[in-house]
Every structure is written in C-alpha cells, then in structure tokens.
Design an enzyme around this catalytic site. Structure first.
Site, mmCIF file in Angstrom:
data_model
loop_
_atom_site.group_PDB
_atom_site.id
_atom_site.type_symbol
_atom_site.label_atom_id
_atom_site.label_comp_id
_atom_site.label_asym_id
_atom_site.label_seq_id
_atom_site.Cartn_x
_atom_site.Cartn_y
_atom_site.Cartn_z
ATOM 1 N N THR A 19 0.851 -1.310 -0.032
ATOM 2 C CA THR A 19 0.053 -0.053 0.125
ATOM 3 C C THR A 19 0.968 1.285 -0.069
ATOM 4 O O THR A 19 0.636 2.520 -0.472
ATOM 5 C CB THR A 19 -0.973 0.009 1.250
ATOM 6 N N SER A 60 1.283 -7.473 -0.842
ATOM 7 C CA SER A 60 1.866 -8.657 -0.170
ATOM 8 C C SER A 60 0.985 -9.721 0.273
ATOM 9 O O SER A 60 1.476 -10.746 0.628
ATOM 10 C CB SER A 60 2.390 -7.808 1.343
ATOM 11 N N SER A 61 -0.182 -9.788 0.038
ATOM 12 C CA SER A 61 -0.885 -10.907 0.047
ATOM 13 C C SER A 61 -0.774 -11.943 -0.992
ATOM 14 O O SER A 61 -1.063 -13.132 -1.005
ATOM 15 C CB SER A 61 -2.450 -10.801 -0.179
ATOM 16 N N THR A 93 1.244 -4.685 4.337
ATOM 17 C CA THR A 93 0.645 -4.983 5.731
ATOM 18 C C THR A 93 0.402 -6.514 5.700
ATOM 19 O O THR A 93 0.217 -6.949 6.915
ATOM 20 C CB THR A 93 -0.089 -3.968 6.386
ATOM 21 N N ASP A 94 -0.356 -6.924 4.765
ATOM 22 C CA ASP A 94 -0.994 -8.099 4.996
ATOM 23 C C ASP A 94 0.048 -9.442 5.250
ATOM 24 O O ASP A 94 -0.446 -10.188 6.233
ATOM 25 C CB ASP A 94 -1.678 -8.677 3.465
#
Length: 312
Positions: A19, A60-61, A93-94
């Site tokens: 993000t 990052s997912s 952040t995921d």
C-alpha cells in the site's frame, strides 16, 4: 540483483510494493503499487544517506515463499557491505509479520533490518507511508538499534518481529505483539530456501469433521499448522484426523485464532491441546498461524528442531 554501491555509511531501502507504493485508479478506485523506492524515499523527507533497490512490486497478499527467499538473500548480501548501517524493507501489511519473522529467524548480524509500510495509498491526502518510512530509515541508521534483530516500525510503534500480528485492517497503528513483552529470539538458523516447502494452514471451528485434515494429508504436505480455538483445541473429529497425520510422520503445529496470549496444551479429549501434544503436535507458543507456518517451514528447510524456532 545488484545492490547500489556507495562510499560512506548509508541505509539501504529495499522496496517490494504494498500500500505504501500504491496509487488509486480514478476509474475503479482500486489500489495498485505504482511507485518505486526512489519515489517513496523522495516523499518521506529523510535526511539520512539512502540507497534504494526495487526487489518486487506487488500486494503482500501475493508474496510467495520464493519472494521471501529473495528478500532474505538480498538482506544477507547487503549486510556483507560494511558501509550499510541498516536495511529498511517497504512491504505490504497483509504479510509483513510473516516476512519479518522469516528474516529474523536467520538474521545473524547486529545491524537492524526494519520493515514498514502504510495503511493508506501514497495519493491519499492523509497518507501515512512517508512518516512511517522516515521513522524506519532513522531507526535503521541508529547505532542504538543494533543487536535487536528484525523490527517493524509502523504508526509510531516499533515492535520486534517475533510474535507480531496485524491487529487492525485500517487503523494506522496496525500491529501489535501477542505477548505482553518482547519474546526472546532463538539463535539464528542457517539460511535455506523456503520455496517448495508445503505447509498449509487449516482453520478449526466448533464441531469440525475430519474431511479437511484428511484431504490435506492425502496431498502429502511437509507439515501442517492448525489455527485452533482457545489455547489450542479442536473438535474431536479434527483432533483424531490430526492424530492420523502425526502417525503418518507429518509435523503438526497448533496455533490459535485468538489474537493475544500463549498457546498452551491444557485440555484433554481427542481434540484438546494436551491430547494433541501427547500425540506429538507442537504448540506455537506466542506465534500465530502465519508466523508458525514460517517457523515450521524454516525448521524443515534447515533441518532445525521446530521447537527451537517456535520458542517452545
């Protein structure tokens, strides 16, 4: 894969997307990573000497174990340069907590590796990425941050990598530790590729039958992590199926869906933690399922006793 060279001390920023690097499509409203590491550093206003390397650009997912291997390799190679004061990795952040632990488990250098990111895209009027990155660079450059392993700094907070969770989907203070205090780090494991290690995470629910576990066991995974209930308990049928997995030689680590607290094997019954432990399952301690998966995969890849990397 060439790390920028520089005479004199500097911080290396490795960008991976997330993000913090996203802008918003005006037509769809979708956020996608479009900014480079140079863009991010320019916007953060740091006064430290910085060099940048763009590793990948993704949400990052979508971060695979091969991508994590790349970051481990980059960090290890970079720390061979005595001019690097520390490393910052910008990350979504995921899966930030998982990548942070993967790096920390093999980090054997006193210089800090700091992960950061953002909850709001770069083109948001209240974007939080620049302030987070500025703090991360300052931390990586600080001699007092040495010897603390891999850290995450985000929303004004700084945490050790171990036992870290993403605690909120939107708040700027997105992360927390599952433990009341920083959890001790184990001795660093050897570096080894995680790509190709198959450790699925299975979620428990009240009254779950054996079908999910049996289906996964039939596929021949290298290990299994269970996101159990409470302090580490599953249903009777699921517990019996996990016992069969253990009998087949598949390592099983039991974590929990509860955000805070330690996994402890206290309860009897076929699905109770005490019974699972008697069959050979391992508690994840303070690690939640995502980090327990990284710890088990690292143990399997390096031939390390999983208990050492789980901290149990």
């Amino acid at each position: 894969m060439t790390i920028p060279q520089q005479s004199g001390t500097f911080v290396l920023v490795i960008s991976t997307g997330g993000t913090i690097a996203c802008t918003t499509d005006p037509a769809t409203g979708a956020r996608t990573p479009t900014l480079s590491g140079e863009d991010l550093v320019r916007a953060c206003g740091t006064t430290e000497e910085v060099r940048v390397f763009d590793a990948v650009s993704l949400d990052s997912s979508a971060m695979t174990l091969a991508d994590v291997d790349t970051l481990v390799e980059l960090a290890g190679k970079a720390l061979g340069d005595a001019n690097i004061a520390g490393i910052v990795i910008t990350h979504g952040t995921d899966s930030m907590a998982e990548t942070a632990l993967a790096l920390d488990l093999v980090h054997d250098d006193p210089r800090p590796v700091v992960l950061t990111g953002a909850q709001l895209p770069a083109d948001h009027p209240s974007a939080d990425g620049p302030a987070n990155l500025n703090r991360a660079i300052s931390l990586a450059a600080d001699p007092l941050a040495r010897g603390q392993g891999v850290m995450v700094t985000f929303g004004g907070d700084t945490f050790a990598a171990r036992a870290l969770i993403k605690r909120d989907t939107a708040e700027r203070r997105a992360f927390a530790l599952t433990a009341p205090l920083t959890v001790p780090r184990p001795a660093p494991a050897a570096r080894a590729a995680l790509a190709g290690i198959d450790v699925p995470i299975l979620r428990a629910w009240p009254g779950a039958d054996a079908s999910l576990v049996d289906h996964v066991v039939a596929a021949g995974p290298d290990g299994i992590v269970v996101e159990a209930l409470g302090s580490g308990n599953v249903s009777t049928a699921m517990g019996e199926a996990l016992g069969r997995a253990l009998d087949a030689g598949i390592p099983v680590v039991v974590s929990t869906s509860v955000p805070f607290g330690e996994v402890s094997f206290d309860y009897g019954g076929a699905g109770g933690g005490a019974s699972l432990g008697a069959r050979g399952a391992l508690p994840s301690g303070w690690l939640r399922a995502g980090q327990a998966r990284i710890a088990l995969a690292t143990a399997l890849a390096t031939g390390t006793d999983p208990r050492l990397l789980l901290g149990v």
